[in-house]
Design a protein around this motif. Structure first.
Motif, mmCIF file in Angstrom:
data_model
loop_
_atom_site.group_PDB
_atom_site.id
_atom_site.type_symbol
_atom_site.label_atom_id
_atom_site.label_comp_id
_atom_site.label_asym_id
_atom_site.label_seq_id
_atom_site.Cartn_x
_atom_site.Cartn_y
_atom_site.Cartn_z
ATOM 1 N N ARG A 157 3.946 1.596 -1.271
ATOM 2 C CA ARG A 157 4.518 1.784 -2.608
ATOM 3 C C ARG A 157 3.480 2.329 -3.580
ATOM 4 N NH1 ARG A 157 7.249 -3.361 -4.586
ATOM 5 N NH2 ARG A 157 6.802 -2.335 -6.554
ATOM 6 N N TYR A 158 2.256 1.846 -3.462
ATOM 7 C CA TYR A 158 1.171 2.317 -4.325
ATOM 8 C C TYR A 158 0.914 3.801 -4.101
ATOM 9 C CZ TYR A 158 -3.549 3.141 -6.019
ATOM 10 O OH TYR A 158 -4.638 3.682 -6.644
ATOM 11 N N GLU A 159 0.890 4.224 -2.840
ATOM 12 C CA GLU A 159 0.676 5.645 -2.504
ATOM 13 C C GLU A 159 1.782 6.515 -3.081
ATOM 14 O OE1 GLU A 159 -1.875 7.263 -0.947
ATOM 15 O OE2 GLU A 159 -2.954 5.359 -0.927
ATOM 16 N N LYS A 187 0.840 -1.201 0.000
ATOM 17 C CA LYS A 187 0.000 0.000 0.000
ATOM 18 C C LYS A 187 0.877 1.254 0.000
ATOM 19 C CE LYS A 187 -3.916 1.912 2.547
ATOM 20 N NZ LYS A 187 -4.735 1.798 3.749
ATOM 21 N N ARG A 235 1.343 6.822 -6.800
ATOM 22 C CA ARG A 235 0.213 7.692 -7.121
ATOM 23 C C ARG A 235 0.585 9.166 -6.956
ATOM 24 N NH1 ARG A 235 -3.833 7.431 -3.283
ATOM 25 N NH2 ARG A 235 -4.320 9.611 -3.392
#
Length: 164
Positions: free
Chosen positions: A61-63, A59, A66
């Motif tokens: 890394r995804y943030e 999560k 983004r």
């Protein structure tokens, strides 16, 4: 660095809800992270002691990805458009080139105005400088001279930028 990759003597641990847990060894911090079924991630490696946080690494890394993508969307890429002229250009042709440059400037691009010389035209370079000066003068309402005209090989170059 995450989980077993953290090899410091001691780390400052931040809990999963953002509360400060305290200074402890990485093994203890990793044990707490495993109990919460999350990862131990080193957030600030240069701090003394390094700061680690208990979070879901996927999560996290995804943030980051983004946020990076969002930042890319907001940035404006300024292109350099070129307008080529010759010393024996007619007034109507010059007006056409000026209107093209005006469109580029209104879009927010920089304009490179190139006055190209061929053969015997090279002998009269100084006399042709007025063409670039007139070009800049006619666009002075929306453009400012970024780099004044200078001779580069067989051409004379000037850069214009849109006024703010």
């Amino acid at each position: 660095m995450i989980n077993e990759q953290i090899r410091d003597k001691e780390v400052l641990l931040i809990g999963e809800n953002g509360e400060k847990v305290g200074i402890m060894s990485p093994k203890e911090a990793l044990k707490l992270a495993r109990e919460a079924e999350l990862d131990l991630v080193k957030i600030a490696p240069t701090a003394k002691p390094p700061v680690c946080k208990i979070i879901d690494y996927g999560k996290y890394r995804y943030e980051l990805a983004r946020k990076e993508k969002e930042a890319k969307k907001k940035q404006k890429v300024i292109e350099v458009k070129e307008v080529r002229l010759s010393p024996n250009i007619d007034t109507n042709d010059l007006n056409t080139k000026m209107s093209a440059a005006r469109k580029f400037l209104e879009k927010g691009d920089k304009v490179k105005v190139t006055l190209r010389f061929r053969g015997r035209e090279m002998a009269h370079m100084a006399k042709s400088k007025y063409i670039l000066d007139d070009f800049a003068e006619n666009l002075s309402d929306i453009a400012a001279i970024d780099k004044p005209s200078k001779v580069e090989g067989r051409s004379m170059v000037m850069f214009l930028t849109a006024k703010r």
